[in-house]
Design a protein around this motif. Sequence first.
Motif, PDB file in Angstrom:
ATOM      1  N   ALA A   1     -16.489   9.072  -4.124  1.00 26.00           N
ATOM      2  CA  ALA A   1     -16.143  10.430  -3.558  1.00 26.00           C
ATOM      3  C   ALA A   1     -14.946  10.600  -2.403  1.00 26.00           C
ATOM      4  CB  ALA A   1     -17.326  11.216  -3.103  1.00 26.00           C
ATOM      5  N   GLN A   2     -15.011   9.580  -1.868  1.00 29.35           N
ATOM      6  CA  GLN A   2     -13.780   9.490  -0.814  1.00 29.35           C
ATOM      7  C   GLN A   2     -12.658   9.178  -1.311  1.00 29.35           C
ATOM      8  OE1 GLN A   2     -15.190   7.021   2.454  1.00 29.35           O
ATOM      9  NE2 GLN A   2     -17.133   8.502   2.975  1.00 29.35           N
ATOM     10  N   LYS A   3     -12.623   8.173  -2.331  1.00 32.69           N
ATOM     11  CA  LYS A   3     -11.481   7.764  -3.088  1.00 32.69           C
ATOM     12  C   LYS A   3     -10.891   8.958  -3.838  1.00 32.69           C
ATOM     13  CE  LYS A   3     -11.123   2.687  -3.515  1.00 32.69           C
ATOM     14  NZ  LYS A   3     -11.832   1.767  -4.038  1.00 32.69           N
TER      15      LYS A   3
ATOM     16  N   SER B   1     -11.172  12.043  -3.272  1.00 36.29           N
ATOM     17  CA  SER B   1     -10.717  13.043  -2.381  1.00 36.29           C
ATOM     18  C   SER B   1      -9.555  12.484  -1.842  1.00 36.29           C
ATOM     19  CB  SER B   1     -11.408  13.200  -1.081  1.00 36.29           C
ATOM     20  OG  SER B   1     -10.960  13.628   0.143  1.00 36.29           O
ATOM     21  N   ALA B   2      -9.097  11.412  -1.567  1.00 38.02           N
ATOM     22  CA  ALA B   2      -7.793  10.834  -1.156  1.00 38.02           C
ATOM     23  C   ALA B   2      -6.853  10.998  -2.471  1.00 38.02           C
ATOM     24  CB  ALA B   2      -7.881   9.373  -0.802  1.00 38.02           C
ATOM     25  N   ILE B   3      -7.313  10.663  -3.428  1.00 37.51           N
ATOM     26  CA  ILE B   3      -6.197  10.642  -4.641  1.00 37.51           C
ATOM     27  C   ILE B   3      -5.867  12.312  -4.854  1.00 37.51           C
ATOM     28  CG2 ILE B   3      -6.032  10.364  -7.021  1.00 37.51           C
ATOM     29  CD1 ILE B   3      -7.956   7.877  -6.946  1.00 37.51           C
TER      30      ILE B   3
ATOM     31  N   THR C   1      -5.873  14.538  -2.579  1.00 35.73           N
ATOM     32  CA  THR C   1      -4.709  15.027  -1.600  1.00 35.73           C
ATOM     33  C   THR C   1      -3.320  14.383  -1.916  1.00 35.73           C
ATOM     34  OG1 THR C   1      -6.865  14.595   0.151  1.00 35.73           O
ATOM     35  CG2 THR C   1      -4.685  15.163   1.019  1.00 35.73           C
ATOM     36  N   ILE C   2      -3.348  13.167  -2.031  1.00 40.44           N
ATOM     37  CA  ILE C   2      -1.936  12.404  -2.154  1.00 40.44           C
ATOM     38  C   ILE C   2      -1.303  13.147  -3.592  1.00 40.44           C
ATOM     39  CG2 ILE C   2      -0.927  10.609  -2.864  1.00 40.44           C
ATOM     40  CD1 ILE C   2      -2.999   8.978  -1.537  1.00 40.44           C
TER      41      ILE C   2
ATOM     42  N   GLN D   1       0.181  16.293  -2.229  1.00 43.70           N
ATOM     43  CA  GLN D   1       1.206  16.286  -1.496  1.00 43.70           C
ATOM     44  C   GLN D   1       2.420  15.734  -2.240  1.00 43.70           C
ATOM     45  OE1 GLN D   1       0.874  17.504   1.952  1.00 43.70           O
ATOM     46  NE2 GLN D   1      -1.284  18.222   1.600  1.00 43.70           N
ATOM     47  N   ASN D   2       2.457  14.807  -2.884  1.00 49.80           N
ATOM     48  CA  ASN D   2       3.386  14.138  -3.380  1.00 49.80           C
ATOM     49  C   ASN D   2       3.041  13.856  -4.985  1.00 49.80           C
ATOM     50  OD1 ASN D   2       5.586  12.327  -3.816  1.00 49.80           O
ATOM     51  ND2 ASN D   2       4.632  10.651  -2.554  1.00 49.80           N
TER      52      ASN D   2
ATOM     53  N   VAL E   1       3.920  10.890  -7.325  1.00 57.15           N
ATOM     54  CA  VAL E   1       3.265   9.269  -7.541  1.00 57.15           C
ATOM     55  C   VAL E   1       2.635   9.268  -8.778  1.00 57.15           C
ATOM     56  CG1 VAL E   1       3.090   8.724  -5.225  1.00 57.15           C
ATOM     57  CG2 VAL E   1       1.185   9.882  -6.493  1.00 57.15           C
TER      58      VAL E   1
ATOM     59  N   LEU F   1      -0.391   4.767  -8.139  1.00 57.62           N
ATOM     60  CA  LEU F   1      -1.658   5.343  -7.311  1.00 57.62           C
ATOM     61  C   LEU F   1      -3.065   5.011  -7.634  1.00 57.62           C
ATOM     62  CD1 LEU F   1      -2.867   7.298  -4.965  1.00 57.62           C
ATOM     63  CD2 LEU F   1      -2.739   9.124  -6.604  1.00 57.62           C
TER      64      LEU F   1
ATOM     65  N   ASN G   1      -3.222   1.471  -7.056  1.00 60.93           N
ATOM     66  CA  ASN G   1      -3.658   1.028  -5.706  1.00 60.93           C
ATOM     67  C   ASN G   1      -4.984   1.325  -5.240  1.00 60.93           C
ATOM     68  OD1 ASN G   1      -1.072   0.146  -5.129  1.00 60.93           O
ATOM     69  ND2 ASN G   1      -0.539   2.116  -4.425  1.00 60.93           N
ATOM     70  N   ALA G   2      -5.674   2.342  -6.033  1.00 63.34           N
ATOM     71  CA  ALA G   2      -6.869   2.928  -5.649  1.00 63.34           C
ATOM     72  C   ALA G   2      -7.906   1.913  -5.781  1.00 63.34           C
ATOM     73  CB  ALA G   2      -7.221   4.377  -6.137  1.00 63.34           C
TER      74      ALA G   2
ATOM     75  N   THR H   1      -8.492   3.327   2.407  1.00 67.31           N
ATOM     76  CA  THR H   1      -8.106   4.642   2.183  1.00 67.31           C
ATOM     77  C   THR H   1      -6.749   4.907   3.066  1.00 67.31           C
ATOM     78  OG1 THR H   1     -10.332   5.158   2.155  1.00 67.31           O
ATOM     79  CG2 THR H   1      -8.783   7.039   2.109  1.00 67.31           C
TER      80      THR H   1
ATOM     81  N   LEU I   1      -4.124   3.378   1.179  1.00 63.85           N
ATOM     82  CA  LEU I   1      -3.735   4.332  -0.020  1.00 63.85           C
ATOM     83  C   LEU I   1      -2.596   5.317   0.266  1.00 63.85           C
ATOM     84  CD1 LEU I   1      -4.526   4.342  -3.001  1.00 63.85           C
ATOM     85  CD2 LEU I   1      -6.200   6.013  -2.134  1.00 63.85           C
ATOM     86  N   TYR I   2      -2.906   5.701   1.582  1.00 62.79           N
ATOM     87  CA  TYR I   2      -2.023   7.075   2.035  1.00 62.79           C
ATOM     88  C   TYR I   2      -0.604   6.414   2.349  1.00 62.79           C
ATOM     89  CZ  TYR I   2      -5.314  10.747   1.947  1.00 62.79           C
ATOM     90  OH  TYR I   2      -6.369  11.770   1.426  1.00 62.79           O
TER      91      TYR I   2
ATOM     92  N   GLN J   1       0.868   3.870   1.603  1.00 59.78           N
ATOM     93  CA  GLN J   1       1.644   3.340   0.503  1.00 59.78           C
ATOM     94  C   GLN J   1       2.225   4.521  -0.534  1.00 59.78           C
ATOM     95  OE1 GLN J   1      -0.371   0.419  -2.028  1.00 59.78           O
ATOM     96  NE2 GLN J   1       0.331  -1.351  -0.584  1.00 59.78           N
ATOM     97  N   ASN J   2       1.387   5.372  -0.639  1.00 64.19           N
ATOM     98  CA  ASN J   2       1.996   6.470  -1.734  1.00 64.19           C
ATOM     99  C   ASN J   2       2.659   7.757  -1.001  1.00 64.19           C
ATOM    100  OD1 ASN J   2       1.133   5.614  -4.368  1.00 64.19           O
ATOM    101  ND2 ASN J   2      -0.920   5.198  -3.098  1.00 64.19           N
ATOM    102  N   MET J   3       2.311   7.680   0.463  1.00 65.42           N
ATOM    103  CA  MET J   3       3.059   9.004   1.025  1.00 65.42           C
ATOM    104  C   MET J   3       3.954   8.212   2.250  1.00 65.42           C
ATOM    105  SD  MET J   3      -0.050  11.684   0.690  1.00 65.42           S
ATOM    106  CE  MET J   3       0.782  12.906   1.571  1.00 65.42           C
TER     107      MET J   3
ATOM    108  N   ASP K   1     -11.331  12.956   3.996  1.00 65.04           N
ATOM    109  CA  ASP K   1     -12.008  12.220   3.180  1.00 65.04           C
ATOM    110  C   ASP K   1     -13.300  11.519   3.422  1.00 65.04           C
ATOM    111  OD1 ASP K   1      -9.661  12.754   1.619  1.00 65.04           O
ATOM    112  OD2 ASP K   1      -8.798  10.664   1.754  1.00 65.04           O
ATOM    113  N   ALA K   2     -13.430  11.096   4.611  1.00 60.40           N
ATOM    114  CA  ALA K   2     -14.597  10.550   4.903  1.00 60.40           C
ATOM    115  C   ALA K   2     -15.702  11.176   4.891  1.00 60.40           C
ATOM    116  CB  ALA K   2     -14.204   9.793   6.544  1.00 60.40           C
TER     117      ALA K   2
ATOM    118  N   HIS L   1     -16.490  13.358   2.715  1.00 60.52           N
ATOM    119  CA  HIS L   1     -17.058  13.401   1.496  1.00 60.52           C
ATOM    120  C   HIS L   1     -17.972  12.606   1.201  1.00 60.52           C
ATOM    121  CE1 HIS L   1     -14.273  16.303  -0.620  1.00 60.52           C
ATOM    122  NE2 HIS L   1     -13.562  16.064   0.703  1.00 60.52           N
TER     123      HIS L   1
END
Lengths: 382, 387
Positions: free
Chosen positions: A136-138, A140-142, A144-145, A148-149, A152, A156, A159-160, B142, B145-146, B148-150, B165-166, B168
């Motif tokens: 879930a956390q990964k 959510s991070a993906i 968001t990224i 925003q961007n 990628v 991504l 990396n994840a 995490t 990850l940010y 590197q990609n942003m 994220d945490a 979640h």
Amino acid sequence: MFAHIFVNRFKCLVRDKTVMFWTLMFPIVLSSLFGLAFGNLASSDMFNKVNIAVINNAGYRSNTGFQAALSAVADTGYSEENSLFHVRLSTYEQANDWLKNNQIAGYIVINGGAHLVVRESGINQTIIKEFLDDYAQKNSAIATITKQNPNVGPMLMKNASESHNYLKEVSPTRGKPDKTLNYYYALVAMACLFGSFRGMNEVSAVQAYLSPQGARVNLAPMHKLKIFRYSLCAAAVVHLLSILILVAYLNLVLKVDFGNDLLYILLACVVGSMTGIMMGALIGTLIKKGENVRIAVLVSTSMILSFLAGLMVVDMKYIITHTIPAMAYINPANLITDAFYSLYYYDTYSRFFTNIGILCGITAVFFLIVYFVLRRQRYAGI
Amino acid sequence: MQVYKVYFKLMKQNLPAILIYVCIFLFITIMLTYFYGQKTSPGFNQTRSNIAFINNDQGTVLTEGLRDYLNQNANIINIPNDQDSLQDALFFRKVEYIVKVPAGFSQSFMNGKNDVQIEKTTVQNSVSSVQLDFLINRYLSTVNLYAQNMPDITDSELIGYVNNDANHSSKVQVKSYGKTADRKAANYYTFLVYAMIVIIFLGVSSIMMVFNDTDLRRRNLGSPLKSFSMNMQLFLGNLSFALTVWTIMVVLGFLITGKAAFDLNSILLYVNLLCLTFVCLSLSFLIGSFIGSRDMQQATANVLSLGLCFLSGVFVPQQLLGRTINFIASFTPTYWYVKAVHDIEKLVVVNTANVTPIINSMLIQIGFVIALMTVALAITRQNRVST
């Protein structure tokens, strides 16, 4: 005279098969069992795969990301050695049935987010939850990224899915804190306390009402307490030898780390075995019931003290340390265990000497009590 | 019923010693049930380990974020940042895990160099160490990850995202199906193995030693009492003793769990304990016929009880013992007893699929009883011929 009594007593003691068993064979057998039971804790053989089910609904079928994450940890192939889960796809009813019948630890429902249905909390359930949280956390991070961007791309995802270790194990001290070592040290403590058999036998051997030798010794034109002291020396030497054999066995065969200071290890063994012997002498002097009862008291005292020092379940030691700190400081088994542990653990010796000091104090108190009870005993009839 | 009467006369003589053992081993069992029971499984009421967080990289957003994150999942205990206090904290297990963030960590980490690493000190082989390793690595992964990609993101923005994220975490629903497992009772009945073996073994072998004494046996063989009748009376004596112990243990179980329960789960526990009682009885009967002295009796009682307990998952849970040991242990009756206790603890819905493994475990114990008794009887017969 010292040499005469010492040598003969020494011979008697070495030939005493029962006590030899208690002080030497029993700890060796028990430590080998520890080796069997704990040898596994560190190895990868430890985890069995966790049986789980995933509800095969629209949510799951459309979520390719989750499918990928799941297949990475599931034993889909035959040769998946490192997989965590044995996964079955099912319907709600089927999964509920399995859960009721304990065939799965829990099932996962994908309905927007992933959630978990279980019956109880436990190690297996925690593993499933950690996996889902991680996912879930990964995710959510993906999300968001990419929001925003948006540029990628495959990097991504790559990396994840990588996992890093950002931690470095350091030890503030010589030895790393270790739970299993405590079991072995408590075992040495138990063996030391079993020296109480020897102490009790020495008391019986000078008490006229307890043994024929005692009656004979009382007639001899020699100070009874002198004889007692000399034979105690013999007992201490024999007991020390068996403790040293045990420590050598633990260290050389079972690879238990005792630290590097041979001299201090020896000191701990000497003091520990003296405490054991004097404890036995004390019980032997104070309890005047038959041999059965005295052995029962001896074995149970040693076992209880070792139990409180963590021989059976190591957490017991810390429960006692936190709830009744005084008990931890007067329990000889705990003190011996801590003495060995502090040799292993600390670079300095202050904690070690605190423990050894208290042990010496306890031994001295035991000796004084025995001395004042034994001296000037006369027997009107035996 | 002369022999039966003698059995209890002898038992009365041995009572003080046996009572001491009863008290001691019950003390151990009760301590374990009370203190240890709750700690065995880290669950969703997630056991929070005590940790120390030493931050030498003060004032950076990353380390503050990490600290907050850990604070949500563990208890951070304040310990002065000096060698002695940290050592002592681990020695007395005030904390089980120390995280030390070295100076310059944030900068190095954010630049992607990773040459300054977080230092951890853990208690080896503990569940908490695995859990915390996992948490910290997840958090930092995490962040990475940010980063590197942003590439243009500011630190505080980044931590904001990561914290978001945490939060979640997946929802967990606990279905009880009308009944919750009684862990206290299960613990009591598991740890009871130790006491049962010792008490029954000491009781039975004390009597056996008397009757097996060569002179006495010769005298008894010469008596007009049929040897079958004598053996039956002895057997009855042993049985009465074992059943008494069983009753006492079950009643104590009532006191410890706080209720006299007669639902199916509890009754299965009692029956299972009865099976174990018979196992202990037959085992004592077999080994008792080899025992010649008090000392040997004590020695055997302790090796037998501790050995079986460590192997078959009484002190170290079965699931931690691994396949090899569990395989070896499956040749001991106590393994099946402990397995049955776990199965009964989890039993909520009564159907064939659930009850069969429990019944099987009990039947295997009974199988052991029959095997042990057969060997024991063969040996007694042999002994009688040889003397």
